[in-house]
Design an enzyme around this catalytic site. Structure first.
Site, PDB file in Angstrom:
ATOM      1  N   LYS A  11       0.837  -1.211   0.000  1.00 52.22           N
ATOM      2  CA  LYS A  11       0.000   0.000   0.000  1.00 52.22           C
ATOM      3  C   LYS A  11       0.871   1.260   0.000  1.00 52.22           C
ATOM      4  CE  LYS A  11      -1.470   1.557   4.087  1.00 52.22           C
ATOM      5  NZ  LYS A  11      -1.312   2.919   4.581  1.00 52.22           N
ATOM      6  N   ASN A  12       1.893   1.284   0.873  1.00 46.63           N
ATOM      7  CA  ASN A  12       2.664   2.528   1.025  1.00 46.63           C
ATOM      8  C   ASN A  12       3.667   2.760  -0.101  1.00 46.63           C
ATOM      9  OD1 ASN A  12       1.188   3.204   3.237  1.00 46.63           O
ATOM     10  ND2 ASN A  12       2.740   2.608   4.740  1.00 46.63           N
ATOM     11  N   CYS A 105      -4.575   8.217  10.016  1.00 49.86           N
ATOM     12  CA  CYS A 105      -4.658   7.510  11.296  1.00 49.86           C
ATOM     13  C   CYS A 105      -4.331   8.416  12.479  1.00 49.86           C
ATOM     14  CB  CYS A 105      -3.641   6.361  11.300  1.00 49.86           C
ATOM     15  SG  CYS A 105      -4.171   4.927  10.390  1.00 49.86           S
ATOM     16  N   ARG A 110       1.511  14.410  13.242  1.00 51.57           N
ATOM     17  CA  ARG A 110       2.046  14.000  11.930  1.00 51.57           C
ATOM     18  C   ARG A 110       2.263  15.255  11.114  1.00 51.57           C
ATOM     19  NH1 ARG A 110      -0.873   8.844   9.612  1.00 51.57           N
ATOM     20  NH2 ARG A 110       1.049   8.836   8.404  1.00 51.57           N
ATOM     21  N   ILE A 112       3.962  18.057   8.460  1.00 51.70           N
ATOM     22  CA  ILE A 112       4.390  18.052   7.053  1.00 51.70           C
ATOM     23  C   ILE A 112       5.312  19.244   6.781  1.00 51.70           C
ATOM     24  CG2 ILE A 112       2.467  16.761   6.046  1.00 51.70           C
ATOM     25  CD1 ILE A 112       1.179  19.492   5.401  1.00 51.70           C
ATOM     26  N   ASP A 113       5.875  19.817   7.881  1.00 47.88           N
ATOM     27  CA  ASP A 113       6.690  21.025   7.702  1.00 47.88           C
ATOM     28  C   ASP A 113       7.918  20.794   6.812  1.00 47.88           C
ATOM     29  OD1 ASP A 113       7.422  19.407   9.840  1.00 47.88           O
ATOM     30  OD2 ASP A 113       8.398  21.018  10.944  1.00 47.88           O
ATOM     31  N   ASP A 293       5.071   0.485  11.991  1.00 50.41           N
ATOM     32  CA  ASP A 293       3.826  -0.103  11.481  1.00 50.41           C
ATOM     33  C   ASP A 293       3.645  -1.568  11.895  1.00 50.41           C
ATOM     34  OD1 ASP A 293       3.256   2.306  10.347  1.00 50.41           O
ATOM     35  OD2 ASP A 293       3.741   1.723   8.286  1.00 50.41           O
ATOM     36  N   ILE A 315       8.835   6.883  16.644  1.00 47.90           N
ATOM     37  CA  ILE A 315       8.451   7.572  15.403  1.00 47.90           C
ATOM     38  C   ILE A 315       7.229   8.473  15.631  1.00 47.90           C
ATOM     39  CG2 ILE A 315       7.822   7.269  12.951  1.00 47.90           C
ATOM     40  CD1 ILE A 315      10.607   6.167  13.571  1.00 47.90           C
ATOM     41  N   ARG A 385      -8.536  -0.354   5.142  1.00 44.45           N
ATOM     42  CA  ARG A 385      -7.745   0.729   4.552  1.00 44.45           C
ATOM     43  C   ARG A 385      -6.412   0.194   4.044  1.00 44.45           C
ATOM     44  NH1 ARG A 385      -6.379   5.097   8.367  1.00 44.45           N
ATOM     45  NH2 ARG A 385      -5.130   5.509   6.541  1.00 44.45           N
TER      46      ARG A 385
END
Ligand code: EPZ
Length: 406
Positions: A11-12, A105, A110, A112-113, A293, A315, A385
């Site tokens: 998926k990723n 999730c 999380r 995104i900078d 994960d 993480i 998902r």
């Protein structure tokens, strides 16, 4: 449970690779696409902005002749935060993007900078009103950029942006997850000029255009790892097929240290449960370290080890939501700051559980299978998902699992 389970495509890897379609007018033909909700949403987002193509079984044939709309809607970004991956390629090819702030999730902060810093340095003008990110640019320009911290989708976003930038981009401290490497392979197949002179560094020579490609997506190491962990529970004997063993070396080392019975042969793992399991001390890390994960799923297994284990999550800052639910099943786990102490040897008993995120759902399924009696998992749509047909795959192995409602 006993028998063979075949792992689906990653998926990723598929998510950034679908975003890469924006970089060229050519047709990209993907095979081994996982049939999971996040991919369907990403494919719908691509079509929303102008892609033409179709999904047929595990194949997708898709092209983006023109950007019809620069808008990636809230509906898309709420379900999968991978929609942020459209920002770099849309800017690089079209100079325009408007993407709703990503959801995904609930596993902690999380940010995104780093994605935005990199794109701004490349010449993008980015504004946010809290709900939408609006970005525009003339042609992006090549830069030297060192990521302040490792980020998987950040690395992928800037690699895609750099592929069409004016001049050379040097990216340092990049994430090296196999999904990043697979994206680099696809970009190369599309005509991008990417090399890696040192570990964690990519040098991207910007091209004026890229073309179509044919690409097989790598197997999903997290799905493979989940079934490998499932096989370690007492009574199970599973062949996990279509895996890339080296992608899971950190998990294999941990399980071997616990005394699990695993044989690696070619592209398959053969795992037999029942050996007494020693406790483990585990820390999540960027690849090649142990993946966040798989943290929840391994925690479920550690409830069956003989002794006290520890699991430190480095993480994400809120990825222990499965712990309360596992305790309701009869586990004995205590969260102390960024670590969970798992007192093993628990007798698990079925009950009603509620899941919060994709990997936590898998951890609860493993707990439910190991428990005596019936376990009911609410909110289980989360599972779909990211895991293709998990209930069917488990049923084939002999598990008693039914979907009541998604
Ligand atoms: C990817 O998320 C995966 N998602 C996640 O998979 C995975 O858990 C994660 O990488 C870590 O391996 C996809 O590939 C689509 P990050 P991503 O950016 O890229 C901080 C799953 O279950 N950070 O590597 O969003 C951030 O806050 C999922 O399939 C910044 O500070 O993760 C986090 O603490 C969920 N600034 C850490 O880095 C940034 O600009 C790692 O995040 C970016 C990240």
């Amino acid at each position: 449970m006993a028998g063979r389970v075949v792992v689906s495509g990653a998926k990723n890897a598929a998510l950034p690779e679908l975003a890469a379609v924006c970089l060229s007018p050519g047709t990209v033909e993907f095979s081994n696409v996982p049939l999971v909700e996040d991919i369907k949403v990403m494919f719908a987002a691509l079509r929303e902005i102008g892609a033409e193509g179709e999904m047929s079984g595990h194949d997708i044939r898709v092209a983006m002749p023109l950007l019809r709309s620069p808008l990636v809607s809230r509906q898309t970004t709420q379900t999968t935060r991978a929609s942020i991956l459209l920002l770099g390629p849309m800017l690089a090819r079209h100079g325009l993007a408007r993407v709703a702030m990503p959801g995904g999730c609930p596993i902690g902060e999380r940010k995104i900078d780093f994605h935005l810093q990199g794109l701004e340095r490349m010449g993008a003008e980015i504004r946010t009103d809290g709900e939408y990110l609006s970005a525009r640019c003339a042609r992006l320009r090549g830069i030297e950029f060192e990521f302040p911290g490792k980020t998987v989708t950040g690395t992928e976003n800037l690699l895609m942006a750099a592929a069409l930038a004016d001049g050379t981009t040097v990216l340092r401290n990049c994430a090296l997850e196999p999904e990043v490497t697979d994206l680099v392979a696809l970009l190369g197949e599309m005509g991008a000029d990417i090399s890696s002179p040192a570990e964690g560094t990519f040098v991207v020579g910007g091209r004026t255009s890229l073309h179509g490609a044919v690409h097989r997506i790598i197997p999903d190491r997290i799905e493979a790892g989940t079934y490998l962990i499932a096989g370690c529970f007492a009574g199970n004997d599973i062949l996990v097929d279509d895996v890339v063993p080296e992608h899971l070396q950190s998990l294999l080392d941990i399980l071997a240290g616990m005394g699990a019975e695993i044989a690696v042969s070619g592209q398959a793992f053969h795992v037999r449960g029942g050996a007494p399991l020693a406790p483990a001390h585990v820390v999540t890390e960027p690849y090649p370290g142990f993946p966040t994960d798989l943290q929840a799923q391994l925690t479920t297994l550690l409830t069956q080890a003989n002794g006290v284990s520890s699991v430190r999550e480095t993480i994400f800052n809120d990825r222990f939501r499965h712990v309360g639910e596992l305790n309701r099943l009869g586990a004995d786990i205590e969260v102390r700051g960024d670590a969970a102490l798992v007192r093993g040897g628990s007798r698990l008993r079925g009950t009603v559980l509620k899941t919060t995120d994709l990997r936590a759902s898998a951890a609860l399924v493993l707990g439910g299978l190991a428990a005596e009696g019936e376990t009911r998992i609410e909110n289980s749509y989360q599972l779909f998902r990211g895991y293709e047909n998990m209930p069917e795959k488990l049923q084939k192995l002999g598990a008693e699992i039914t979907i009541i409602a998604e």
